[in-house]
Design a protein around this motif. Structure first.
Motif, PDB file in Angstrom:
ATOM      1  N   THR A 317       0.291  18.130  -1.488  1.00 51.68           N
ATOM      2  CA  THR A 317       0.598  17.284  -2.298  1.00 51.68           C
ATOM      3  C   THR A 317       1.979  16.643  -2.041  1.00 51.68           C
ATOM      4  N   TYR A 318       1.944  15.196  -1.914  1.00 53.08           N
ATOM      5  CA  TYR A 318       3.363  14.624  -1.350  1.00 53.08           C
ATOM      6  C   TYR A 318       3.394  13.642  -2.966  1.00 53.08           C
ATOM      7  N   PRO A 319       4.715  13.468  -3.004  1.00 56.77           N
ATOM      8  CA  PRO A 319       4.942  12.309  -3.966  1.00 56.77           C
ATOM      9  C   PRO A 319       5.268  10.916  -3.170  1.00 56.77           C
ATOM     10  N   VAL A 320       4.978  10.012  -4.027  1.00 60.90           N
ATOM     11  CA  VAL A 320       5.144   8.600  -3.530  1.00 60.90           C
ATOM     12  C   VAL A 320       6.532   8.423  -2.998  1.00 60.90           C
ATOM     13  N   ALA A 321       6.489   7.884  -1.839  1.00 55.59           N
ATOM     14  CA  ALA A 321       7.979   7.426  -1.213  1.00 55.59           C
ATOM     15  C   ALA A 321       8.423   6.245  -1.483  1.00 55.59           C
ATOM     16  N   GLY A 322       9.395   5.914  -2.321  1.00 53.32           N
ATOM     17  CA  GLY A 322       9.824   4.793  -2.870  1.00 53.32           C
ATOM     18  C   GLY A 322       9.199   3.948  -4.022  1.00 53.32           C
ATOM     19  N   ARG A 323       9.356   2.965  -4.163  1.00 50.25           N
ATOM     20  CA  ARG A 323       8.696   2.151  -5.013  1.00 50.25           C
ATOM     21  C   ARG A 323       7.167   2.067  -5.066  1.00 50.25           C
ATOM     22  N   VAL A 324       6.308   2.043  -6.196  1.00 43.64           N
ATOM     23  CA  VAL A 324       4.966   1.523  -6.130  1.00 43.64           C
ATOM     24  C   VAL A 324       4.893   0.001  -5.979  1.00 43.64           C
ATOM     25  N   CYS A 325       4.187  -0.480  -5.062  1.00 38.75           N
ATOM     26  CA  CYS A 325       3.783  -1.846  -4.961  1.00 38.75           C
ATOM     27  C   CYS A 325       2.507  -2.422  -5.497  1.00 38.75           C
ATOM     28  N   MET A 326       2.368  -3.616  -5.609  1.00 37.90           N
ATOM     29  CA  MET A 326       1.244  -4.096  -6.231  1.00 37.90           C
ATOM     30  C   MET A 326      -0.307  -3.417  -5.743  1.00 37.90           C
ATOM     31  N   ASP A 327      -0.283  -3.254  -4.178  1.00 34.79           N
ATOM     32  CA  ASP A 327      -1.448  -2.771  -3.663  1.00 34.79           C
ATOM     33  C   ASP A 327      -1.523  -1.443  -3.002  1.00 34.79           C
ATOM     34  N   GLN A 328      -0.185  -1.013  -2.905  1.00 27.35           N
ATOM     35  CA  GLN A 328      -0.083  -0.110  -2.011  1.00 27.35           C
ATOM     36  C   GLN A 328       1.058   0.897  -2.386  1.00 27.35           C
ATOM     37  N   VAL A 329       0.957   2.270  -1.965  1.00 27.46           N
ATOM     38  CA  VAL A 329       2.377   3.142  -1.950  1.00 27.46           C
ATOM     39  C   VAL A 329       2.302   3.804  -0.722  1.00 27.46           C
ATOM     40  N   VAL A 330       3.695   4.205  -0.416  1.00 26.28           N
ATOM     41  CA  VAL A 330       3.860   5.242   1.005  1.00 26.28           C
ATOM     42  C   VAL A 330       4.116   6.482   0.731  1.00 26.28           C
ATOM     43  N   LEU A 331       3.563   7.425   1.717  1.00 26.18           N
ATOM     44  CA  LEU A 331       3.833   8.561   1.329  1.00 26.18           C
ATOM     45  C   LEU A 331       4.503   9.151   2.675  1.00 26.18           C
ATOM     46  N   ASP A 332       5.557  10.195   2.594  1.00 27.38           N
ATOM     47  CA  ASP A 332       6.169  10.755   3.878  1.00 27.38           C
ATOM     48  C   ASP A 332       5.473  11.929   3.901  1.00 27.38           C
ATOM     49  N   LEU A 333       4.732  11.958   4.991  1.00 30.71           N
ATOM     50  CA  LEU A 333       3.939  13.248   5.122  1.00 30.71           C
ATOM     51  C   LEU A 333       4.431  14.167   6.191  1.00 30.71           C
ATOM     52  N   GLY A 334       5.653  14.019   6.615  1.00 28.74           N
ATOM     53  CA  GLY A 334       6.441  15.019   7.266  1.00 28.74           C
ATOM     54  C   GLY A 334       6.279  14.720   8.843  1.00 28.74           C
ATOM     55  N   PRO A 335       7.080  15.556   9.645  1.00 31.95           N
ATOM     56  CA  PRO A 335       6.849  15.230  11.213  1.00 31.95           C
ATOM     57  C   PRO A 335       5.677  16.026  11.835  1.00 31.95           C
ATOM     58  N   ASP A 336       4.899  16.975  11.143  1.00 29.77           N
ATOM     59  CA  ASP A 336       4.064  17.629  11.771  1.00 29.77           C
ATOM     60  C   ASP A 336       2.709  17.002  11.241  1.00 29.77           C
ATOM     61  N   SER A 337       2.429  16.057  10.610  1.00 30.21           N
ATOM     62  CA  SER A 337       1.238  15.518   9.931  1.00 30.21           C
ATOM     63  C   SER A 337       0.521  15.228  11.096  1.00 30.21           C
ATOM     64  N   HIS A 338      -0.914  15.320  10.977  1.00 29.26           N
ATOM     65  CA  HIS A 338      -2.127  15.263  11.799  1.00 29.26           C
ATOM     66  C   HIS A 338      -2.841  14.236  10.979  1.00 29.26           C
ATOM     67  N   ALA A 339      -2.380  13.558   9.795  1.00 28.01           N
ATOM     68  CA  ALA A 339      -3.259  12.566   9.210  1.00 28.01           C
ATOM     69  C   ALA A 339      -3.731  11.434   9.980  1.00 28.01           C
ATOM     70  N   GLU A 340      -4.777  10.776   9.971  1.00 26.61           N
ATOM     71  CA  GLU A 340      -5.131   9.324  10.375  1.00 26.61           C
ATOM     72  C   GLU A 340      -5.756   8.408   9.640  1.00 26.61           C
ATOM     73  N   PRO A 341      -5.507   7.287  10.162  1.00 28.06           N
ATOM     74  CA  PRO A 341      -6.323   6.078   9.363  1.00 28.06           C
ATOM     75  C   PRO A 341      -7.561   6.673   8.969  1.00 28.06           C
ATOM     76  N   GLY A 342      -8.034   6.125   7.564  1.00 36.57           N
ATOM     77  CA  GLY A 342      -9.251   6.724   7.351  1.00 36.57           C
ATOM     78  C   GLY A 342      -9.534   7.898   6.568  1.00 36.57           C
TER      79      GLY A 342
END
Length: 389
Positions: A317-342
């Motif tokens: 679980t990650y907290p939202v990084a910064g402000r919530v926008c109208m259509d999107q939020v950003v997460l700081d997944l850390g330097p070792d993240s292997h996440a991919e689009p999709g």
């Protein structure tokens, strides 16, 4: 692929985010509420598009779980249920003087009368149709909101006359707690005592009060003395705890019925010191990976949860990084993240499964769990699982 995933995959193909509603959870929650409240019956509250879960879907699931009544705030919601073929007893409690009360009389909907003018409007509609209207009387026992507050005795006289005329059939009498989520608050006992007094006044005037009901979700779970003939749970029907300080949903045998899922649409590396989202209220503390979740306040994500709202990615679980926008939020997944689009992420889910909950988001935004589920917006596709065939 799990059965749930198989059910949602076709409907969510190409979707960036969606809401899954588990009708089976609603059904099981109502069955548990009925078990706890018996011999009282259960009126499942499905107002506000069933707290964001879908009016007709939730109504049918609640009835399958053993609810014998349904309740909605707005008259239009009641008429929509009738138009969908729902024939169960149905109570509504909010309408203005200009409302077409006759449509409710025609549809056999129980209308709550809360004042002399509302009773007069229902009586007039009944006379026009030559048939009695089904009504329930609401007494304000201390909430200071809807219901007769200062002249219950006078209202009882008006109601007795309407019953004697056979313009109305009184099917129930009810009230609503101000502090049921604090079971030991002195107002709880005071309101119950006032409710009993109000019922006695009706009976003293020769009027059968019908079904007596006072308990909302919190009182259904924590105050058996308030069950009377019928309990009126709303939030608990959808598997959320109305008393989070006393227990999580699982502690009451409940399961969350809403799950909000999204797909990452961007995953990219960022250097230390990179500001994130509007106003750069969050700045990366090291080289890291940023993930973009295509959900924002236009979808119901609370803007006040910026910097705190939890999102589950890859089992963490990650907290939202910064402000919530109208259509999107950003997460700081850390330097070792292997996440991919999709990749799928869980914004809202089942606490017992380790997923972020409505209560988690409520605490992050400084609000209540009710608001979190009801605000999930209509542009999010709804997928229903767990329906009885």
């Amino acid at each position: 692929m799990t059965s749930s995933a198989a059910a949602t995959a076709p409907a969510t193909a190409g979707a960036s985010a969606w809401v899954t509603v588990d009708a089976g959870a609603i059904r099981q929650n109502v069955a548990e509420l009925l078990r706890r409240s018996a011999p009282a019956e259960v009126l499942a509250v499905v107002k506000g598009d069933a707290y964001g879960h879908g009016l007709v879907t939730a109504a049918r699931a609640a009835l399958a779980g053993g609810a014998t009544w349904l309740g909605v705030a707005q008259l239009d919601e009641a008429l929509r249920l009738r138009a969908a073929g729902v024939e169960a007893p149905l109570l509504t409690w909010l309408f203005p003087p200009q409302a077409d009360v006759g449509a409710a009389v025609d549809a056999g909907i129980d209308v709550t009368v809360t004042s002399p003018w509302s009773l007069e409007a229902v009586v007039a509609a009944a006379r026009d149709r030559g048939r009695p209207a089904r009504v329930q009387a609401k007494v304000d026992t201390g909430l200071g909101r809807g219901g007769v507050l200062t002249d219950w005795s006078g209202f009882v006289g008006l109601l007795a006359a309407a019953v004697a005329e056979e313009a109305v059939e009184l099917t129930g009498t009810w009230s609503h707690f101000a502090w049921a989520d604090a079971p030991r608050h002195p107002t709880v006992r005071a309101q119950q005592e006032r409710f009993v007094e109000a019922l006695a006044e009706l009976e003293g005037a020769g009027v059968d009060p019908g079904l007596r009901h006072l308990a909302n979700s919190a009182a259904t779970l924590t105050n058996p003395s308030a069950h009377f003939d019928l309990v009126r749970p709303g939030l608990a029907v959808y598997g959320l705890s109305p008393v989070p300080d006393l227990g999580a949903p699982a502690d009451f045998g409940l399961r969350e019925a809403m799950r909000v899922t999204a797909r990452l649409t961007s995953v990219k590396r960022a250097r230390a010191g990179q500001g994130v989202s509007y106003g750069h209220e969050y700045t990366t503390g090291r080289d890291t990976v940023l993930g973009l979740v295509p959900l924002g306040y236009a979808d119901g994500v609370p803007r006040h949860a910026g910097g705190r709202g939890p999102v589950l990615v890859g089992g963490r679980t990650y907290p939202v990084a910064g402000r919530v926008c109208m259509d999107q939020v950003v997460l700081d997944l850390g330097p070792d993240s292997h996440a991919e689009p999709g990749d799928e992420v869980v914004v809202l889910g089942v606490g017992a499964a380790g997923e972020p909950t409505a209560q988690d988001w409520a605490e992050a935004a400084g609000t209540i769990n009710y608001e979190i589920v009801t605000r999930m917006g209509p542009r999010l596709p709804r997928v229903v699982v767990g329906e009885e065939q």
